[in-house]
Design an enzyme around this catalytic site. Structure first.
Site, PDB file in Angstrom:
ATOM      1  CG  ASP A  79      -2.048  -1.009   1.028  1.00 22.53           C
ATOM      2  OD1 ASP A  79      -2.015  -1.798   0.155  1.00 22.53           O
ATOM      3  OD2 ASP A  79      -2.882  -0.912   1.928  1.00 22.53           O
ATOM      4  CG  HIS A 225       1.722  -0.036   4.799  1.00 27.94           C
ATOM      5  ND1 HIS A 225       1.737  -1.174   5.728  1.00 27.94           N
ATOM      6  CD2 HIS A 225       0.840   0.389   4.405  1.00 27.94           C
ATOM      7  CE1 HIS A 225       0.357  -0.984   5.784  1.00 27.94           C
ATOM      8  NE2 HIS A 225      -0.212  -0.043   5.442  1.00 27.94           N
TER       9      HIS A 225
END
Length: 259
Positions: A79, A225
């Site tokens: 992400d 992430h």
């Protein structure tokens, strides 16, 4: 790896259910008084908040949190990019023969289009992670702003990568009742996760990788992430890829996302 792609079919089905629940609460309050009515009201409100705050909750619409397979395959999802980490992460994935889906923020992709295109060129997936990543307020966005966040990102990412994303991840995993109507319009299916190490805030590589490893299983969807302030996401992903190799897990994409 098969992944059921399920855009919402009835994105407003929650509304009559909500109204019915409050009518029932009103009836309980009238019949038995506040001693029963108040706990009933609080219980229905708690359920509504659970549907917003729990990433895997399907109260307001379908969500994919694990893949239906018994093979030693996992889906890596990354992400918040593109970022300064993207190029190094791509090299790591190539070195390990791994594939991942990058859930990109539309405005960040527009600022670094060459990185978004490189993700697609190397055979990875691109998912929609909103246009501006309103982390503090995504849970509270109204229908108009929510529509813009999802549709603007979809247009941006499609124009840059040349292919429309098929998957959406809510910001911070929070999904209020207004998310699913835009998903239906865009043909997007919502994805949560089943393994995470809180790598967006946790800077200890060993703790992050150990936490993810504890939740690994065939069909796990791994939340990762890039670009976190602690600056160690590349190292974390590199270490995780080493562990996946050692445990004989293959990082691959859902069938419809393979180039």
């Amino acid at each position: 790896m098969h992944a059921p792609h399920r855009p919402p079919r009835h994105p407003h089905a929650w509304l009559p259910l909500l109204l019915l629940s409050q009518l029932l609460v009103a009836g309980i309050w009238w019949r038995w008084g506040w001693g029963v009515g108040l706990p009933s009201m609080l219980a229905t409100h708690a359920l509504a908040w659970w549907g917003v705050l729990a990433p895997g909750a399907a109260l307001y619409g379908p969500v994919l949190a694990r893949l239906p397979t018994q093979d030693r395959e996992v889906w890596l999802t990354i992400d918040d990019g593109p970022s300064e980490d993207t190029a190094a992460i791509l090299d790591l994935l190539d070195a390990h023969g791994a594939k991942a889906t990058f859930f990109l923020v539309g405005d960040r992709a527009a600022a670094r289009p060459e990185l978004a295109r490189e993700i697609a060129r190397r055979g990875h997936g691109i998912g929609n992670h909103s246009a501006t990543h309103p982390q503090a307020w995504f849970w509270a966005l109204g229908p108009g702003r929510m529509l813009r966040e999802i549709e603007d990102a979809q247009r941006q990412l499609t124009a840059i990568a040349g292919r429309a994303p098929r998957w959406f991840r809510s910001v911070v995993g929070h999904t209020n009742p207004f998310v699913h109507a835009p998903l239906r319009r865009a043909g997007l299916a919502r994805v949560a996760w089943s393994a995470r190490g809180f790598d967006a805030v946790q800077g200890d590589v060993d703790k992050v990788v150990s936490a993810i490893e504890r939740d690994l299983a065939p069909g796990a969807i791994v939340l990762l992430h890039e670009g976190a302030p602690h600056g160690r996401n590349v190292e974390m992903i590199g270490r995780l890829l080493q562990r996946l190799d050692a445990l004989d897990y293959r990082a691959t994409l859902p069938d419809g996302d393979r180039g």
